[in-house]
Design a protein around this motif. Structure first.
Motif, mmCIF file in Angstrom:
data_model
loop_
_atom_site.group_PDB
_atom_site.id
_atom_site.type_symbol
_atom_site.label_atom_id
_atom_site.label_comp_id
_atom_site.label_asym_id
_atom_site.label_seq_id
_atom_site.Cartn_x
_atom_site.Cartn_y
_atom_site.Cartn_z
ATOM 1 N N VAL A 118 11.118 -55.681 -20.529
ATOM 2 C CA VAL A 118 12.199 -55.720 -19.548
ATOM 3 C C VAL A 118 11.736 -54.983 -18.299
ATOM 4 O O VAL A 118 10.887 -54.102 -18.364
ATOM 5 N N SER A 119 12.321 -55.341 -17.151
ATOM 6 C CA SER A 119 11.924 -54.727 -15.899
ATOM 7 C C SER A 119 13.030 -54.878 -14.864
ATOM 8 O O SER A 119 13.905 -55.737 -15.004
ATOM 9 N N GLN A 120 12.957 -54.060 -13.831
ATOM 10 C CA GLN A 120 13.874 -54.187 -12.706
ATOM 11 C C GLN A 120 13.273 -55.083 -11.624
ATOM 12 O O GLN A 120 13.936 -55.434 -10.661
ATOM 13 N N LYS A 121 12.004 -55.452 -11.784
ATOM 14 C CA LYS A 121 11.295 -56.298 -10.820
ATOM 15 C C LYS A 121 10.713 -57.510 -11.539
ATOM 16 O O LYS A 121 10.375 -57.440 -12.716
ATOM 17 N N PRO A 122 10.537 -58.636 -10.832
ATOM 18 C CA PRO A 122 9.920 -59.803 -11.465
ATOM 19 C C PRO A 122 8.442 -59.553 -11.750
ATOM 20 O O PRO A 122 7.818 -58.681 -11.145
ATOM 21 N N CYS B 177 9.877 -50.430 -10.485
ATOM 22 C CA CYS B 177 9.772 -51.577 -11.401
ATOM 23 C C CYS B 177 10.443 -51.271 -12.736
ATOM 24 O O CYS B 177 11.012 -52.145 -13.357
ATOM 25 N N MET B 178 10.351 -50.013 -13.206
ATOM 26 C CA MET B 178 11.011 -49.580 -14.436
ATOM 27 C C MET B 178 10.744 -50.523 -15.609
ATOM 28 O O MET B 178 11.633 -50.888 -16.358
ATOM 29 N N THR B 179 9.478 -50.899 -15.797
ATOM 30 C CA THR B 179 9.102 -51.816 -16.864
ATOM 31 C C THR B 179 8.984 -51.079 -18.194
ATOM 32 O O THR B 179 8.459 -49.977 -18.255
ATOM 33 N N MET B 180 9.489 -51.726 -19.252
ATOM 34 C CA MET B 180 9.445 -51.166 -20.604
ATOM 35 C C MET B 180 9.160 -52.310 -21.576
ATOM 36 O O MET B 180 9.660 -53.416 -21.395
ATOM 37 N N SER B 181 8.343 -52.034 -22.614
ATOM 38 C CA SER B 181 7.968 -53.075 -23.561
ATOM 39 C C SER B 181 7.682 -52.486 -24.936
ATOM 40 O O SER B 181 7.438 -51.290 -25.069
ATOM 41 N N ARG B 182 7.695 -53.326 -25.948
ATOM 42 C CA ARG B 182 7.307 -52.909 -27.296
ATOM 43 C C ARG B 182 5.796 -53.044 -27.491
ATOM 44 O O ARG B 182 5.259 -52.573 -28.476
ATOM 45 N N LYS B 183 5.117 -53.716 -26.562
ATOM 46 C CA LYS B 183 3.677 -53.948 -26.675
ATOM 47 C C LYS B 183 2.958 -53.464 -25.414
ATOM 48 O O LYS B 183 3.540 -53.427 -24.334
ATOM 49 N N ALA B 184 1.686 -53.115 -25.566
ATOM 50 C CA ALA B 184 0.887 -52.656 -24.436
ATOM 51 C C ALA B 184 0.720 -53.773 -23.412
ATOM 52 O O ALA B 184 0.703 -54.951 -23.759
ATOM 53 N N GLY B 185 0.594 -53.381 -22.168
ATOM 54 C CA GLY B 185 0.395 -54.355 -21.098
ATOM 55 C C GLY B 185 0.473 -53.673 -19.752
ATOM 56 O O GLY B 185 0.342 -52.454 -19.645
ATOM 57 N N LYS B 186 0.711 -54.471 -18.737
ATOM 58 C CA LYS B 186 0.834 -53.952 -17.382
ATOM 59 C C LYS B 186 2.286 -53.995 -16.936
ATOM 60 O O LYS B 186 3.045 -54.879 -17.326
ATOM 61 N N CYS B 187 2.634 -53.036 -16.094
ATOM 62 C CA CYS B 187 3.960 -52.996 -15.488
ATOM 63 C C CYS B 187 4.091 -54.125 -14.469
ATOM 64 O O CYS B 187 3.091 -54.694 -14.033
ATOM 65 N N PRO C 196 16.854 -47.734 -17.179
ATOM 66 C CA PRO C 196 18.183 -48.299 -17.448
ATOM 67 C C PRO C 196 18.162 -49.184 -18.690
ATOM 68 O O PRO C 196 17.149 -49.839 -18.979
ATOM 69 N N THR C 197 19.264 -49.198 -19.431
ATOM 70 C CA THR C 197 19.353 -50.069 -20.605
ATOM 71 C C THR C 197 19.584 -51.521 -20.195
ATOM 72 O O THR C 197 19.314 -52.424 -20.969
ATOM 73 N N LYS C 198 20.074 -51.738 -18.994
ATOM 74 C CA LYS C 198 20.316 -53.091 -18.490
ATOM 75 C C LYS C 198 19.230 -53.426 -17.478
ATOM 76 O O LYS C 198 19.137 -52.799 -16.438
ATOM 77 N N ALA C 199 18.419 -54.405 -17.793
ATOM 78 C CA ALA C 199 17.335 -54.804 -16.916
ATOM 79 C C ALA C 199 17.728 -56.029 -16.098
ATOM 80 O O ALA C 199 18.614 -56.779 -16.486
ATOM 81 N N LYS C 200 17.027 -56.222 -14.988
ATOM 82 C CA LYS C 200 17.251 -57.402 -14.151
ATOM 83 C C LYS C 200 16.374 -58.569 -14.594
ATOM 84 O O LYS C 200 16.694 -59.719 -14.348
ATOM 85 N N TYR C 201 15.241 -58.256 -15.266
ATOM 86 C CA TYR C 201 14.308 -59.282 -15.738
ATOM 87 C C TYR C 201 13.932 -59.004 -17.186
ATOM 88 O O TYR C 201 13.840 -57.849 -17.589
ATOM 89 N N ALA C 202 13.712 -60.077 -17.952
ATOM 90 C CA ALA C 202 13.350 -59.931 -19.363
ATOM 91 C C ALA C 202 12.352 -61.016 -19.744
ATOM 92 O O ALA C 202 12.279 -62.065 -19.103
ATOM 93 N N CYS C 203 11.597 -60.764 -20.803
ATOM 94 C CA CYS C 203 10.619 -61.719 -21.304
ATOM 95 C C CYS C 203 11.323 -63.038 -21.639
ATOM 96 O O CYS C 203 12.393 -63.040 -22.240
ATOM 97 N N ALA C 204 10.706 -64.136 -21.259
ATOM 98 C CA ALA C 204 11.313 -65.456 -21.454
ATOM 99 C C ALA C 204 10.652 -66.256 -22.563
ATOM 100 O O ALA C 204 10.763 -67.469 -22.605
ATOM 101 N N CYS C 205 9.953 -65.590 -23.476
ATOM 102 C CA CYS C 205 9.229 -66.297 -24.545
ATOM 103 C C CYS C 205 10.150 -66.889 -25.603
ATOM 104 O O CYS C 205 9.751 -67.782 -26.322
#
Length: 122
Positions: free
Chosen positions: A105-109, A46-56, A87-96
């Motif tokens: 950002v994440s490699q998985k939805p 999933c390779m999820t990364m965020s500036r805020k706490a949460g779930k992958c 990766p610096t290039k993600a497949k999915y990103a926050c849509a807010c």
């Protein structure tokens, strides 16, 4: 011949503009930034990364860490003494939108750390 060259130049210009626009949808992480990352390890994609706490995207809690370095299209962090790369290039990103600062950002939805469903980066 001239029309063919002009057509190639125009096509390349549009391709470059599209790639630059796509990159604007992704947050930029740099050395020293505090981040939350998926700490599942190499077996998790999933390779999820965020500036805020949460779930992958894989459903596990993210671990807080700091960006150690950014090099060759990868972000390096350490979690519990182990180096992880994202990766610096993600497949999915926050849509807010522009007002959101979670930067997920994440490699998985899945959902970003602010709860909104991520969108596919094009």
């Amino acid at each position: 011949m001239k029309k063919g060259i002009i057509a190639v130049v125009v096509a390349l210009t549009f391709a470059l503009a599209a790639s630059v626009y796509a990159d604007k949808e992704l947050p930029v992480y740099k050395k020293g930034d505090a981040v939350y990352v998926c700490a599942c390890g190499a077996g998790c994609d999933c390779m999820t990364m965020s500036r805020k706490a949460g779930k992958c995207s894989c459903g596990n809690e993210m671990a807080k860490t700091t960006v150690e370095k950014v090099d060759a299209g990868k972000i390096f962090v350490k979690v519990e003494g182990k180096e992880l790369t994202f990766p610096t290039k993600a497949k999915y990103a926050c849509a807010c939108g522009e007002g959101c600062s979670c930067g997920t950002v994440s490699q998985k939805p899945g959902n970003c750390s602010c709860g909104t469903e991520m969108k596919k980066v094009e």
